[in-house]
Design a protein around this motif. Structure first.
Motif, short mmCIF file in Angstrom:
data_model
loop_
_atom_site.label_atom_id
_atom_site.label_comp_id
_atom_site.label_asym_id
_atom_site.label_seq_id
_atom_site.Cartn_x
_atom_site.Cartn_y
_atom_site.Cartn_z
N PRO A 33 6.91 -1.42 -5.72
CA PRO A 33 7.72 -0.18 -5.52
C PRO A 33 7.48 1.02 -4.83
O PRO A 33 8.10 2.02 -4.66
N GLY A 34 6.05 1.03 -4.18
CA GLY A 34 5.60 2.01 -3.36
C GLY A 34 4.61 3.29 -4.10
O GLY A 34 4.70 4.14 -3.91
N ALA A 232 1.51 6.71 6.19
CA ALA A 232 2.58 7.05 5.60
C ALA A 232 2.59 7.05 4.29
O ALA A 232 2.90 8.00 3.40
N ALA A 233 1.76 6.19 3.50
CA ALA A 233 1.54 5.81 2.24
C ALA A 233 0.73 7.06 1.66
O ALA A 233 1.15 7.73 0.59
N PRO A 304 17.32 -4.66 0.30
CA PRO A 304 16.32 -4.31 -0.90
C PRO A 304 15.21 -3.70 -0.44
O PRO A 304 14.55 -2.97 -1.33
N ILE A 305 14.64 -4.13 0.90
CA ILE A 305 13.31 -3.23 1.49
C ILE A 305 13.64 -1.72 1.74
O ILE A 305 13.02 -0.79 1.47
N ASN A 359 8.83 1.37 0.48
CA ASN A 359 7.53 0.99 0.96
C ASN A 359 7.24 1.02 2.31
O ASN A 359 7.73 -0.16 2.93
N PRO A 360 6.36 1.49 3.13
CA PRO A 360 6.31 1.69 4.36
C PRO A 360 5.56 0.42 4.86
O PRO A 360 5.99 -0.09 6.01
N TYR A 361 4.69 -0.39 4.19
CA TYR A 361 4.30 -1.58 4.69
C TYR A 361 5.29 -2.70 4.83
O TYR A 361 5.54 -3.18 5.99
N LEU A 362 6.24 -2.56 3.80
CA LEU A 362 7.39 -3.51 4.03
C LEU A 362 8.47 -3.05 4.89
O LEU A 362 8.95 -3.96 5.58
#
Length: 448
Positions: A33-34, A232-233, A304-305, A359-362
């Motif tokens: 979920p980030g 970003a995270a 959903p991402i 979620n920045p990675y996703l």
């Protein structure tokens, strides 16, 4: 491995020398979920990890729901014995934390690059996509932009209150783009910017956005996709911490006010070959058109991402530059995929659909897969908005519809990993169903 251990060990020892008052370091990673999870390590134990001692955390920590609970997803969580999984330290991310009351450090950890990476860990998903592109001779350069709101530190009946103007003491309830707002909130914004730089994040432009108490931070273009997503995270974590220290509450919630603009995550991506040539600009920009077509084809299946929760779907089709259909255009902020004006060297796409709490990675992984798919299939995109204001294709605007669209998409299952897609979709489905278990006050008012 020995070379990496020596580099990490030197990093930890240098940190201890420069920050002798720090006794503990938070080792953190982003879950689905980030949110960050992890452990707080005594700094002397961190030296042992850097030297090669095992670092293990529960594998299923990655699967936590938005509220921290575990859902039954296949055999995970309740039928697998909740096993540990190896993690590793991410070099260059050990930094001081200045928003806590006591001296503290933090460092990113990940499973990518370990002997048995966790297939559904967000950073590992992105790492695999980047590795595949590298093998194809494609080198992305990435820059994130994040919007967020400042609120008063105290909630009223659980609801956010407008941030107070530090000079007048009045609520900052007038939505505008006035640069004077940057001056009035300069103390907290300057602290956020400096803290981000202390974390190694390359932040550039700060903008007062249209919403009351809303701001945007841009990051520098980075030729390491993992590092760009790390920035970003980490920025979200440090910004929330600094805001509380300064007497505010900061949130990247997608749509905190129905009547004001939501907060987005805009991602600029350009693609280069090993010689530094912009691949999108070749052959009269034909690869750019193919890349756009691939992004738009997969966009409805990636919702959903891009919109990872119920609130994020509220942002779509709202006020100011929030797309309602999968579209593209040149210098058009109403489009999901915008092509900013630039010279051929800097030609890029700006993907504008994701919410700020995604979620920045996703998000980056999904965008890159869209670009990759487009370059492979070489299809022409639909008409840009500049030629047809009605151009665009529909995408799901409710979570359960979005999950169904994502789970069976063959390109995503192949390029993001079938195991990840199944786990992610079930996590989102269960989160949405859990959210629906509470009866809202409106239901009593309307139907009792």
């Amino acid at each position: 491995m020995k070379s990496q251990s020596s580099t990490l060990l030197a990093e930890v020892r240098s940190f201890r020398q420069n920050h002798p008052d720090v006794r503990y370091v938070d080792l953190i990673a982003l879950d689905i979920p980030g949110h960050f999870y992890g452990k707080r390590y005594p700094v002397e134990m961190l030296e042992k990890v850097a030297a090669g001692s095992p670092l293990k955390l529960p594998q299923n920590a990655v699967l936590l729901g938005a509220q921290g609970g575990l859902f039954k997803i296949g055999d995970y969580c309740f039928n697998d014995g909740d096993p540990d999984a190896n993690r590793r330290l991410v070099p260059g991310t050990l930094k001081p934390v200045n928003w806590e009351s006591q001296p503290l450090g933090q460092m990113l950890i990940t499973s990518d690059g370990t002997q048995a990476p966790i297939e559904f860990e967000p950073r590992e998903v992105l790492a695999k996509v980047l590795e595949r592109l590298q093998h194809q001779g494609i080198h992305p350069v990435v820059a994130f932009e994040l919007e967020f709101y400042l609120f008063d530190k105290q909630l009223e009946n659980g609801l956010p209150q407008f941030a107070r103007d530090p000079l007048s003491g009045d609520a900052d309830d007038q939505p505008n783009l006035h640069i004077e707002r940057l001056s009035r909130f300069s103390d907290v914004l300057d602290d956020m910017a400096q803290t981000a730089k202390d974390q190694g994040i390359d932040i550039t432009v700060i903008t007062a956005e249209i919403g009351p108490g809303q701001f945007e931070i841009n990051f520098g273009h980075c030729d390491d996709g993992l590092r760009a997503a790390d920035w970003a995270a980490l920025f979200c974590r440090s910004t929330r911490g600094v805001a509380l220290k300064q007497g505010y509450r900061a949130s990247f919630m997608a749509k905190p006010y129905l009547q004001f603009p939501g907060s987005g995550m805009h991602v600029h991506v350009s693609l280069y070959d090993a010689a530094g040539n912009n691949l999108l600009a070749a052959h009269q920009q034909q690869p750019l058109r193919h890349a756009v077509a691939g992004c738009l084809e997969l966009l409805p299946h990636c919702m959903p991402i891009f919109s990872p929760n119920h609130n994020a779907f509220r942002r779509l089709g709202g006020t100011v530059n929030a797309a309602t259909r999968a579209s593209w255009g040149f210098e058009d902020r109403d489009a999901c995929v915008r092509i900013p004006e630039s010279d051929p060297r800097n030609l890029r796409i700006e993907h504008r659909l994701a919410s700020a709490d995604a979620n920045p990675y996703l998000v980056l992984a999904a965008i890159l897969v869209g670009l990759e798919h487009g370059l492979e299939t070489k299809r022409e995109p639909i008409a840009p908005l500049n030629e047809d204001r009605n151009s665009g294709t529909d995408f799901p605007v409710e979570m359960l519809d979005a999950v169904r669209a994502m789970q069976q998409q063959p390109v995503l299952r192949d390029k993001l990993g079938a195991e990840f897609v199944d786990v992610y979709c079930e996590n989102k489905r269960q989160d949405h169903l859990a959210f629906q278990q509470e009866i809202h006050a409106h239901e009593y008012r309307w139907f009792l």
